[in-house]
Design a protein around this motif. Structure first.
Motif, short mmCIF file in Angstrom:
data_model
loop_
_atom_site.label_atom_id
_atom_site.label_comp_id
_atom_site.label_asym_id
_atom_site.label_seq_id
_atom_site.Cartn_x
_atom_site.Cartn_y
_atom_site.Cartn_z
N LEU A 1 0.82 -1.21 0.00
CA LEU A 1 0.00 0.00 0.00
C LEU A 1 0.86 1.26 0.00
O LEU A 1 0.52 2.25 -0.65
N LYS A 2 1.98 1.22 0.70
CA LYS A 2 2.89 2.37 0.69
C LYS A 2 3.47 2.57 -0.71
O LYS A 2 3.59 3.70 -1.19
N ASN A 3 3.80 1.46 -1.39
CA ASN A 3 4.31 1.55 -2.76
C ASN A 3 3.25 2.13 -3.70
O ASN A 3 3.58 2.90 -4.61
N LEU A 4 1.98 1.78 -3.49
CA LEU A 4 0.90 2.38 -4.29
C LEU A 4 0.82 3.88 -4.04
O LEU A 4 0.62 4.66 -4.98
N TYR B 1 -9.51 3.11 -6.61
CA TYR B 1 -9.57 1.65 -6.73
C TYR B 1 -9.11 0.95 -5.45
O TYR B 1 -9.65 -0.09 -5.07
N ASN B 2 -8.11 1.51 -4.78
CA ASN B 2 -7.52 0.88 -3.59
C ASN B 2 -7.92 1.56 -2.28
O ASN B 2 -7.36 1.24 -1.23
N ARG B 3 -8.89 2.44 -2.32
CA ARG B 3 -9.26 3.21 -1.13
C ARG B 3 -9.70 2.33 0.03
O ARG B 3 -9.38 2.61 1.18
N ASN B 4 -10.44 1.27 -0.24
CA ASN B 4 -10.92 0.40 0.84
C ASN B 4 -9.77 -0.32 1.55
O ASN B 4 -9.86 -0.62 2.73
N GLU B 5 -8.70 -0.62 0.82
CA GLU B 5 -7.57 -1.34 1.41
C GLU B 5 -6.82 -0.51 2.45
O GLU B 5 -6.24 -1.06 3.38
N VAL B 6 -6.82 0.81 2.29
CA VAL B 6 -6.07 1.66 3.22
C VAL B 6 -6.94 2.19 4.36
O VAL B 6 -6.43 2.84 5.27
N GLN B 7 -8.22 1.91 4.28
CA GLN B 7 -9.13 2.41 5.31
C GLN B 7 -8.70 1.93 6.70
O GLN B 7 -8.45 0.75 6.91
N GLY B 8 -8.58 2.88 7.62
CA GLY B 8 -8.17 2.55 8.98
C GLY B 8 -6.68 2.48 9.19
O GLY B 8 -6.22 2.22 10.30
N TRP C 1 -2.66 4.35 8.52
CA TRP C 1 -2.07 5.68 8.44
C TRP C 1 -1.97 6.17 7.00
O TRP C 1 -1.87 7.37 6.74
N LEU C 2 -2.04 5.24 6.04
CA LEU C 2 -1.97 5.62 4.63
C LEU C 2 -3.29 6.22 4.13
O LEU C 2 -3.32 6.86 3.08
N GLU C 3 -4.36 6.02 4.87
CA GLU C 3 -5.65 6.59 4.46
C GLU C 3 -5.55 8.10 4.34
O GLU C 3 -6.12 8.70 3.41
N SER C 4 -4.82 8.74 5.25
CA SER C 4 -4.68 10.19 5.18
C SER C 4 -3.96 10.62 3.90
O SER C 4 -4.28 11.66 3.32
N HIS C 5 -3.01 9.81 3.43
CA HIS C 5 -2.30 10.12 2.19
C HIS C 5 -3.23 9.98 0.99
O HIS C 5 -3.21 10.81 0.08
N PHE C 6 -4.04 8.93 0.98
CA PHE C 6 -4.99 8.75 -0.12
C PHE C 6 -5.97 9.92 -0.16
O PHE C 6 -6.25 10.46 -1.24
N ASN C 7 -6.48 10.32 1.00
CA ASN C 7 -7.40 11.47 1.05
C ASN C 7 -6.71 12.74 0.58
O ASN C 7 -7.28 13.55 -0.16
N TRP C 8 -5.46 12.93 1.00
CA TRP C 8 -4.65 14.09 0.60
C TRP C 8 -4.45 14.10 -0.91
O TRP C 8 -4.59 15.14 -1.57
N GLN C 9 -4.13 12.94 -1.48
CA GLN C 9 -3.89 12.84 -2.91
C GLN C 9 -5.17 13.11 -3.71
O GLN C 9 -5.14 13.80 -4.73
#
Length: 119
Positions: free
Chosen positions: A16-19, A47-54, A56-64
């Motif tokens: 997930l970090k690599n994504l 596409y991968n939003r559900n995988e990061v839910q919960g 620390w990477l969720e904040s990065h996805f939201n930021w992006q």
């Protein structure tokens, strides 16, 4: 058995970090390839939003994702204003690009520190 679960979580988090890194690279490539990588990156996010839910990477996805919406809004507004006045369009486009760079730098450095974005 718990060591196996921890190892699987580490592998999943690394994937997930690599994504997340891939999306930041797509955002950087936007400058060279006329915005298409920006759309590819946000597609990866959605596409991968559900995988990061919960995580620390969720904040990065939201930021992006927010970065893409802000950038697209700035590009659209600059494009509309361009039909009226080129100088005014540049006054919108340049801050949009500066904000894009800022958000990439903040996101990338925070990701490199293995921290969520708290801004």
């Amino acid at each position: 058995m718990s060591d196996l679960v921890v190892a699987e979580n580490d592998i999943s988090n690394e994937k997930l970090k690599n994504l997340t890194v891939t999306v930041y690279i797509c955002q950087i490539l936007t400058f060279a390839l006329a915005g298409l990588p920006l759309l590819i990156g946000v597609a990866i996010n959605f596409y991968n939003r559900n995988e990061v839910q919960g995580t620390w990477l969720e904040s990065h996805f939201n930021w992006q994702i927010k970065t893409v919406w802000i950038t697209l809004a700035g590009f659209a507004l600059a494009g509309l204003v361009l039909t009226i006045n080129m100088e005014m369009a540049l006054f919108i486009l340049i801050p949009t690009l500066v904000l894009l760079v800022y958000r990439i730098v903040i996101g990338w450095t925070t990701l490199a520190a293995n921290q969520p974005i708290k801004i």
